[in-house]
Design a protein around this motif. Structure first.
Motif, PDB file in Angstrom:
ATOM      1  N   MET A   1       0.821  -1.201   0.000  1.00  0.00           N
ATOM      2  CA  MET A   1       0.000   0.000   0.000  1.00  0.00           C
ATOM      3  C   MET A   1       0.858   1.256   0.000  1.00  0.00           C
ATOM      4  SD  MET A   1      -3.050   1.157   0.073  1.00  0.00           S
ATOM      5  CE  MET A   1      -3.956   2.586   0.487  1.00  0.00           C
ATOM      6  N   LEU A   2       1.981   1.219   0.706  1.00  0.00           N
ATOM      7  CA  LEU A   2       2.863   2.376   0.790  1.00  0.00           C
ATOM      8  C   LEU A   2       3.422   2.738  -0.581  1.00  0.00           C
ATOM      9  CD1 LEU A   2       4.353   4.370   2.685  1.00  0.00           C
ATOM     10  CD2 LEU A   2       6.190   2.698   2.777  1.00  0.00           C
ATOM     11  N   GLU A   3       3.855   1.732  -1.345  1.00  0.00           N
ATOM     12  CA  GLU A   3       4.421   1.988  -2.670  1.00  0.00           C
ATOM     13  C   GLU A   3       3.366   2.541  -3.617  1.00  0.00           C
ATOM     14  OE1 GLU A   3       4.675  -1.128  -1.257  1.00  0.00           O
ATOM     15  OE2 GLU A   3       6.720  -0.946  -0.510  1.00  0.00           O
ATOM     16  N   GLN A   4       2.145   2.004  -3.520  1.00  0.00           N
ATOM     17  CA  GLN A   4       1.067   2.503  -4.369  1.00  0.00           C
ATOM     18  C   GLN A   4       0.729   3.945  -4.043  1.00  0.00           C
ATOM     19  OE1 GLN A   4      -2.034  -0.294  -3.591  1.00  0.00           O
ATOM     20  NE2 GLN A   4      -1.347  -1.742  -5.159  1.00  0.00           N
ATOM     21  N   SER A   5       0.742   4.279  -2.776  1.00  0.00           N
ATOM     22  CA  SER A   5       0.387   5.637  -2.366  1.00  0.00           C
ATOM     23  C   SER A   5       1.406   6.652  -2.854  1.00  0.00           C
ATOM     24  CB  SER A   5       0.291   5.720  -0.838  1.00  0.00           C
ATOM     25  OG  SER A   5      -0.700   4.874  -0.360  1.00  0.00           O
ATOM     26  N   ILE A   6       2.672   6.345  -2.684  1.00  0.00           N
ATOM     27  CA  ILE A   6       3.686   7.320  -3.100  1.00  0.00           C
ATOM     28  C   ILE A   6       3.757   7.428  -4.624  1.00  0.00           C
ATOM     29  CG2 ILE A   6       5.710   5.802  -3.088  1.00  0.00           C
ATOM     30  CD1 ILE A   6       7.141   8.258  -1.702  1.00  0.00           C
ATOM     31  N   LEU A   7       3.568   6.317  -5.319  1.00  0.00           N
ATOM     32  CA  LEU A   7       3.552   6.381  -6.777  1.00  0.00           C
ATOM     33  C   LEU A   7       2.331   7.154  -7.281  1.00  0.00           C
ATOM     34  CD1 LEU A   7       4.798   2.851  -7.873  1.00  0.00           C
ATOM     35  CD2 LEU A   7       5.981   5.030  -8.061  1.00  0.00           C
ATOM     36  N   ALA A   8       1.205   6.993  -6.613  1.00  0.00           N
ATOM     37  CA  ALA A   8       0.009   7.746  -6.998  1.00  0.00           C
ATOM     38  C   ALA A   8       0.224   9.240  -6.784  1.00  0.00           C
ATOM     39  CB  ALA A   8      -1.198   7.256  -6.202  1.00  0.00           C
ATOM     40  N   CYS A   9       0.865   9.611  -5.681  1.00  0.00           N
ATOM     41  CA  CYS A   9       1.109  11.033  -5.408  1.00  0.00           C
ATOM     42  C   CYS A   9       2.122  11.621  -6.386  1.00  0.00           C
ATOM     43  CB  CYS A   9       1.593  11.211  -3.984  1.00  0.00           C
ATOM     44  SG  CYS A   9       0.295  10.972  -2.774  1.00  0.00           S
ATOM     45  N   ILE A  10       3.161  10.866  -6.708  1.00  0.00           N
ATOM     46  CA  ILE A  10       4.148  11.347  -7.674  1.00  0.00           C
ATOM     47  C   ILE A  10       3.512  11.514  -9.047  1.00  0.00           C
ATOM     48  CG2 ILE A  10       6.227  10.656  -8.932  1.00  0.00           C
ATOM     49  CD1 ILE A  10       7.251   9.486  -6.275  1.00  0.00           C
ATOM     50  N   SER A  11       2.706  10.540  -9.458  1.00  0.00           N
ATOM     51  CA  SER A  11       2.037  10.631 -10.757  1.00  0.00           C
ATOM     52  C   SER A  11       1.047  11.791 -10.793  1.00  0.00           C
ATOM     53  CB  SER A  11       1.300   9.324 -11.060  1.00  0.00           C
ATOM     54  OG  SER A  11       2.192   8.248 -11.097  1.00  0.00           O
ATOM     55  N   ALA A  12       0.292  11.970  -9.711  1.00  0.00           N
ATOM     56  CA  ALA A  12      -0.674  13.071  -9.656  1.00  0.00           C
ATOM     57  C   ALA A  12       0.033  14.418  -9.672  1.00  0.00           C
ATOM     58  CB  ALA A  12      -1.552  12.939  -8.419  1.00  0.00           C
ATOM     59  N   GLY A  13       1.171  14.522  -8.994  1.00  0.00           N
ATOM     60  CA  GLY A  13       1.935  15.771  -9.031  1.00  0.00           C
ATOM     61  C   GLY A  13       2.445  16.087 -10.425  1.00  0.00           C
ATOM     62  N   CYS A  14       2.929  15.069 -11.113  1.00  0.00           N
ATOM     63  CA  CYS A  14       3.397  15.249 -12.488  1.00  0.00           C
ATOM     64  C   CYS A  14       2.240  15.645 -13.404  1.00  0.00           C
ATOM     65  CB  CYS A  14       4.059  13.963 -12.970  1.00  0.00           C
ATOM     66  SG  CYS A  14       4.807  14.079 -14.590  1.00  0.00           S
ATOM     67  N   PHE A  15       1.103  14.997 -13.227  1.00  0.00           N
ATOM     68  CA  PHE A  15      -0.090  15.299 -14.012  1.00  0.00           C
ATOM     69  C   PHE A  15      -0.549  16.736 -13.764  1.00  0.00           C
ATOM     70  CE2 PHE A  15      -4.696  14.582 -14.980  1.00  0.00           C
ATOM     71  CZ  PHE A  15      -4.524  14.201 -16.296  1.00  0.00           C
ATOM     72  N   GLY A  16      -0.515  17.161 -12.513  1.00  0.00           N
ATOM     73  CA  GLY A  16      -0.894  18.538 -12.183  1.00  0.00           C
ATOM     74  C   GLY A  16       0.047  19.553 -12.796  1.00  0.00           C
ATOM     75  N   SER A  17       1.343  19.239 -12.831  1.00  0.00           N
ATOM     76  CA  SER A  17       2.293  20.174 -13.441  1.00  0.00           C
ATOM     77  C   SER A  17       2.084  20.262 -14.952  1.00  0.00           C
ATOM     78  CB  SER A  17       3.725  19.771 -13.122  1.00  0.00           C
ATOM     79  OG  SER A  17       4.067  18.569 -13.770  1.00  0.00           O
ATOM     80  N   LEU A  18       1.650  19.173 -15.570  1.00  0.00           N
ATOM     81  CA  LEU A  18       1.332  19.236 -17.000  1.00  0.00           C
ATOM     82  C   LEU A  18       0.124  20.128 -17.248  1.00  0.00           C
ATOM     83  CD1 LEU A  18       1.932  15.545 -18.099  1.00  0.00           C
ATOM     84  CD2 LEU A  18       3.329  17.539 -18.618  1.00  0.00           C
ATOM     85  N   PHE A  19      -0.877  20.071 -16.374  1.00  0.00           N
ATOM     86  CA  PHE A  19      -2.016  20.985 -16.477  1.00  0.00           C
ATOM     87  C   PHE A  19      -1.568  22.427 -16.318  1.00  0.00           C
ATOM     88  CE2 PHE A  19      -5.281  17.614 -15.429  1.00  0.00           C
ATOM     89  CZ  PHE A  19      -5.909  17.705 -16.655  1.00  0.00           C
ATOM     90  N   SER A  20      -0.646  22.659 -15.397  1.00  0.00           N
ATOM     91  CA  SER A  20      -0.115  24.001 -15.193  1.00  0.00           C
ATOM     92  C   SER A  20       0.598  24.484 -16.446  1.00  0.00           C
ATOM     93  CB  SER A  20       0.836  24.005 -14.002  1.00  0.00           C
ATOM     94  OG  SER A  20       1.479  25.245 -13.871  1.00  0.00           O
ATOM     95  N   LEU A  21       1.369  23.614 -17.048  1.00  0.00           N
ATOM     96  CA  LEU A  21       2.088  23.971 -18.266  1.00  0.00           C
ATOM     97  C   LEU A  21       1.117  24.300 -19.396  1.00  0.00           C
ATOM     98  CD1 LEU A  21       4.818  24.192 -19.747  1.00  0.00           C
ATOM     99  CD2 LEU A  21       4.579  21.782 -20.320  1.00  0.00           C
ATOM    100  N   LEU A  22       0.059  23.519 -19.538  1.00  0.00           N
ATOM    101  CA  LEU A  22      -0.932  23.794 -20.578  1.00  0.00           C
ATOM    102  C   LEU A  22      -1.688  25.091 -20.308  1.00  0.00           C
ATOM    103  CD1 LEU A  22      -2.404  20.238 -21.194  1.00  0.00           C
ATOM    104  CD2 LEU A  22      -0.929  21.559 -22.710  1.00  0.00           C
ATOM    105  N   GLN A  23      -1.936  25.373 -19.024  1.00  0.00           N
ATOM    106  CA  GLN A  23      -2.682  26.573 -18.664  1.00  0.00           C
ATOM    107  C   GLN A  23      -1.905  27.839 -18.996  1.00  0.00           C
ATOM    108  OE1 GLN A  23      -1.993  28.468 -15.470  1.00  0.00           O
ATOM    109  NE2 GLN A  23      -3.648  29.875 -15.894  1.00  0.00           N
ATOM    110  N   ARG A  24      -0.605  27.809 -18.821  1.00  0.00           N
ATOM    111  CA  ARG A  24       0.215  28.992 -19.103  1.00  0.00           C
ATOM    112  C   ARG A  24       1.072  28.795 -20.349  1.00  0.00           C
ATOM    113  NH1 ARG A  24       5.419  28.145 -16.992  1.00  0.00           N
ATOM    114  NH2 ARG A  24       5.477  26.268 -15.767  1.00  0.00           N
ATOM    115  N   ASN A  25       0.556  28.030 -21.278  1.00  0.00           N
ATOM    116  CA  ASN A  25       1.293  27.662 -22.485  1.00  0.00           C
ATOM    117  C   ASN A  25       1.709  28.873 -23.311  1.00  0.00           C
ATOM    118  OD1 ASN A  25       2.495  25.888 -24.250  1.00  0.00           O
ATOM    119  ND2 ASN A  25       0.619  25.494 -25.387  1.00  0.00           N
ATOM    120  N   SER A  26       0.923  29.925 -23.301  1.00  0.00           N
ATOM    121  CA  SER A  26       1.252  31.089 -24.128  1.00  0.00           C
ATOM    122  C   SER A  26       2.358  31.943 -23.511  1.00  0.00           C
ATOM    123  CB  SER A  26       0.008  31.937 -24.353  1.00  0.00           C
ATOM    124  OG  SER A  26      -0.460  32.424 -23.111  1.00  0.00           O
ATOM    125  N   THR A  27       2.684  31.719 -22.235  1.00  0.00           N
ATOM    126  CA  THR A  27       3.689  32.550 -21.587  1.00  0.00           C
ATOM    127  C   THR A  27       4.951  31.791 -21.190  1.00  0.00           C
ATOM    128  OG1 THR A  27       2.702  32.169 -19.416  1.00  0.00           O
ATOM    129  CG2 THR A  27       1.924  34.080 -20.649  1.00  0.00           C
TER     130      THR A  27
END
Length: 104
Positions: A1-27
């Motif tokens: 469970m510990l490995e799944q939790s940390i991998l889920a958080c790392i993946s979600a953080g990466c996914f969120g940063s991609l959304f951030s990049l798309l949101q400010r894509n013009s700048t």
């Protein structure tokens, strides 16, 4: 469970940063004179920073220092990790804004 939790958080953080990049894509400043490899490194760094934000949030939550309500709830923890990844530009933008205000 510990490995799944940390991998889920790392993946979600990466996914969120991609959304951030798309949101400010013009700048997003890209130096195209350095070639495609430099552009790839810039994009990769944004994803790595988001993943590190998700991992840091996981560690803070599990240790009980912050967001202890999400300690037992993996779905809530991954949502918070995605938000942490999305806000990967929050601190540098805050420092730039403070610097501009002091210069005026």
């Amino acid at each position: 469970m510990l490995e799944q939790s940390i991998l889920a958080c790392i993946s979600a953080g990466c996914f969120g940063s991609l959304f951030s990049l798309l949101q400010r894509n013009s700048t997003v400043p890209l130096n195209l004179t350095g070639g495609g490899f430099y552009t790839f490194l810039q994009s990769l760094f944004i994803c790595v920073l988001g993943a590190l934000s998700g991992a840091a949030l996981y560690l803070l939550c599990i240790s009980g220092l912050a967001l202890s309500v999400a300690k037992e709830n993996l779905a809530m923890l991954t949502v918070f990790a995605m938000i942490a990844g999305f806000s990967e530009r929050m601190i540098p933008d805050l420092f730039n804004k403070m610097q501009k205000e002091q210069q005026e």
